[in-house]
Scaffold this active site. Sequence first.
Site, mmCIF file in Angstrom:
data_model
loop_
_atom_site.group_PDB
_atom_site.id
_atom_site.type_symbol
_atom_site.label_atom_id
_atom_site.label_comp_id
_atom_site.label_asym_id
_atom_site.label_seq_id
_atom_site.Cartn_x
_atom_site.Cartn_y
_atom_site.Cartn_z
ATOM 1 N N GLY A 1 5.993 145.522 76.469
ATOM 2 C CA GLY A 1 7.427 145.764 76.369
ATOM 3 C C GLY A 1 7.758 147.127 76.950
ATOM 4 O O GLY A 1 6.974 148.073 76.832
ATOM 5 N N ARG B 1 28.272 146.943 59.045
ATOM 6 C CA ARG B 1 28.341 145.700 59.801
ATOM 7 C C ARG B 1 28.307 144.440 58.951
ATOM 8 O O ARG B 1 29.081 143.520 59.174
ATOM 9 C CB ARG B 1 27.175 145.661 60.780
ATOM 10 C CG ARG B 1 27.330 146.711 61.830
ATOM 11 C CD ARG B 1 26.150 146.726 62.758
ATOM 12 N NE ARG B 1 26.453 147.631 63.864
ATOM 13 C CZ ARG B 1 25.620 147.914 64.850
ATOM 14 N NH1 ARG B 1 24.426 147.370 64.864
ATOM 15 N NH2 ARG B 1 25.970 148.715 65.811
#
Lengths: 236, 638, 262
Positions: free
Chosen positions: B40, B331
């Site tokens: 990654g 959120r």
Amino acid sequence: MSAVFDSFSRFYASSIGKKILVALTGLILIGFVFGHLVGNLLIFAGQDAINEYGHLLQTALHGSGVWIARVGLLLAVLVHIVATVSLTKQNNAARPDKYGQHKAQVSSKSSHTMIWSGLTILAFIIYHLLHYTVRIGNDFDKDAYKIDLHGEKVHNVYKMVVDGFSWAPASIFYLIAMALLCSHLSHGFSSLFQTLGISTDKSEPLFKKAGYAFAGLIFVGNAAIVLSIWLLGYGR
Amino acid sequence: MPLDSHIPSGPMAMKWSKHKQDSKLINPKNKRKFTILVVGSGLAGSSAAATLSELGYKVKCFCFQDSPRRAHSIAAQGGINAAKNYQNDGDSVHRLFYDTVKGGDFRAREANVHRLAEVSVNIIDQCVAQGVPFAREYGGMLANRSFGGAQVSRTFYARGQTGQQLLLGAYSALNKEIAAGGVQMYPRTEMLDVVTVDGHAKGIITRNLVTGKIEAHAGDAVLLCTGGYGNVFYLSTNAMGCNVTATWRAHKKGAFFANPCYTQIHPTCIPVSGDYQSKLTLMSESLRNDGRVWVPKKKEDIGKPPGQIPEADRDYILERKYPSFGNLAPRDISSRAAKEACDDGRGVGPGGRGVYLDFAEAIQQFGAKTIAERYGNLFDMYERITGESAYKQPMRIYPAVHYTMGGLWVDYNLMSNLPGLHVLGEANFSDHGANRLGASALMQGLADGYFVIPTTIANYLVHQKPGSVTAEHPEFKKALEVCTAQTKGFLACKGKRSVDSFHRELGLLVWDKCGMARDRAGLTEALKRIPELREEFKTNVIVPGSGDACNPELEKAGRVADFMEFAELLCLDALNREESCGGHFRTEHQYPDGEAKRDDENFCYAAAWEYTGDLGKPTLNKEPLSFEEVHLAVRSYK
Amino acid sequence: MSQLNLHLKVWRQNAGQPGHFQDIEAPDIPDHASFLEMMDIVNERLIAKGQDPVAFDHDCREGICGMCSMQINGVPHGPEKATTTCQLHMRKFRTGDTIWIEPFRAKAFPVIKDLVVDRSAFDRIQRAGGFITVRTGSPQDANALPIGKEVADAAMDAAACIGCGACVAACKNASAMLFVSAKAGQLNTLPQGKPEKDRRTLGMVRQMDKEGFGNCTNQYECEAACPKEISVRWITKLNRDYAVAIVKEALGNSPKVAGGGD
């Protein structure tokens, strides 16, 4: 010395280096084209004016001036052409497989035909030099084209020009060449400021307009000489 | 199996300093002998690869994109938190730590969070030195904005493209090291499996996505920096290529998967418009600084143009329910408020799944020019997608899956229970608990990569003989065969349904039963349906083309196969966690006013799942969470 | 929402082999779909018919990763201004339209398959100097070096480049000058980037030349095609920075010559 030479060859080998040379030589040629036009326009000031000007060029710096200018211009033309031809070859090689569809969104026709307008102008320059400077295929070297000016025997530039443009094919070729030069300049003029790293958001539109104006001036000025002689019979 | 998180002793504020003191050192000559495999190249991966190479380790870095610069960190819009207190508004390392623990609904590991808050300040210094063009004030000082879940202004940003700029910074550091020869980069290369030798992670199997070649790479340690699993929902704000394969394969090799049920639903996304839709687009949370969320009070008003609904008939849901945080409520809370309003039949737009985010007042107060300066690119993005201008009418937004807090279990050294396997960034579970605050993901990815792993990896490597395992080891041969067989299996299946059609069905199912709100009945149903779908996938998927060339369908097949298995663990974890916390909301567990009801008595632990060979019956290992500094309390933003 | 019936002319090619245009009919495409979603639908239908789907690069689908490419009707990323292919929506097309879909074409971007091209040349250019040499953990406090808002904003303008390659695709010469100038320009503008400015400029330009990109002829098609509207003024700056650097290299005392990348 060789370190500097190495640097120069790296400079020339690079894409931006070549472009900077094209821009600089272009700037020289723009200056020349402008000076040339101003001189030529003296034809409208009468026979003596232009002959005097021609004589001045021939005798400047005891006759070496004209050669310095010739060598310099020739070098500029040479570098301008060799570099652009090389750049164009690289450009073509950079996209071997062409698009099925490729739309230009903002660029002008002139900018796409620089190499062709340029090479045609080259052909014209060769013709032009043979015509008036080397004076091949005409009688411009003969005594008929000499004239007395302030007691000196000089080239009758005035008569050369008038006779030259009285022949239709030459005039037509000159007009075509001037149109292409106009097209070439319309992109080249403002482009050189970009290549030299001078353009800014504010100055770019001015350079563009100045380029169009300059290209137009060169065309109108030169065409006026050709047309007034060829079609209106000026000087005949 | 007992889980040792290796948290250093001593007072919270001293743990990281102490740990750095106590961590092993490897002399520069020996560092060169160690090879580290970094999978990654997002914020965590690029920053780790670059920094480890700077230290002298040999690094190989892998990414499936065509360039490390395209990892999905690049899409983060809003900003990055740091306890710089440049605004003089009372911020401090402790306050950032406190906000993050509370924001995570008391399900994060305190020591990790404190470390994160400590190194946050170094990240900003580092990024500025790299040339990251953060927003500035006229005097030349860095500018800040405020973000959800905090009452101080500590978020650094680069227009609406903070993730891009930070990633480009990390990418430039990576490039510097590639040019110096310390990092070997493998783009368009996907990891298919982790190879373990004597219980240690010593290598990976990859597939070259251009030539199709399946290859083995051996190393002394493996770092998974492979992001989250949000694409299990098919529709999410993640990039199309984001996948769970790396972490899932590691899990199947023995690494524990922790808290998969903690998934974050982002409140401000553009609503779904049709069944062809491939992804959801997030509008930065920073919009809530100036936008006001509302729906009509009366159901009969939902069809009306918003401008014709008078002020008195509007229900500003967040301001009404959470007066002190208002439109900046965290959120999960904001998302659920939107869902409630839509469930109540007051949602706006196609399908009634949307709420308004209104900028009219802000435009009136600051002028359209200022608002354009702040959010211009977001408004443009919104207009491109919906064909509507947010300058003229309110945006329509709806929550969407955005981030996953769960991930592979790691200790304080960021090492999983599999020795040698380290997990960084979104791929691990450690820092955000049950809910991540805005502008904290970028902070964590870079903290892990630049500042944590370069110190802590030595604690593992110092006990290893460098280069002791090579790719000639029989374990690699075995793993190569397994991966090759799987690839061939997909191609040989020649069924009737495309990979995407399976992915879509799986995603809808998981969103429906294990999305913003979950209950026992739904989860049980999902757990019944997922294995069926998986079986159908095995026998009825069609993957055209061949395995030895570029074949995007084949890539997707491998990823979806892993999502099919992972989805079951996700639902199992959600079913197991009989409480509501952060992004995990079980409808059975709520207060009368609809707020999440945590059960600290029974669930104050990280659930670390162990693969047993039977997908439906993983073993649950618990890491108890203790809170020394921030005392367990009901998370209230009222 | 209405449906569109489209005729596609899609470039099909396997690496190292000659390619061709394939005519594909695409009926019933929802006009709310994005261009890539249209491609998804087309591919689903090809798969259902047992044919090879069209390979194309894409990832974030929100216009920031720079992975998606495609020359659409002769223009990179299609006809909309400041838009990547993934942000292009089908409502910009009319039913009955013929759409040409080609890869970004350049010698430096060889085709991998169909519409997928190899843009790793950009990475190599970046490695030749597109960074500031700073070690992790060594910097001073971020506010110790004030940077005027105008300078920071200008650097951000350049930094917005997503490295998609549309500039190369749009240029009749396949020149990468807009990309290189934006990348070099961002760092050359900032005070942090000044110490390595000349070295960076020379290194990146030389690597760009080595990769086989064409030369800039100042036609600005790159700027018109750029989904992030990077200005050609960055090219002006690169030309200037290059001229200064080369003169310094030729005449200055610096003994080291900046080379290309790998």
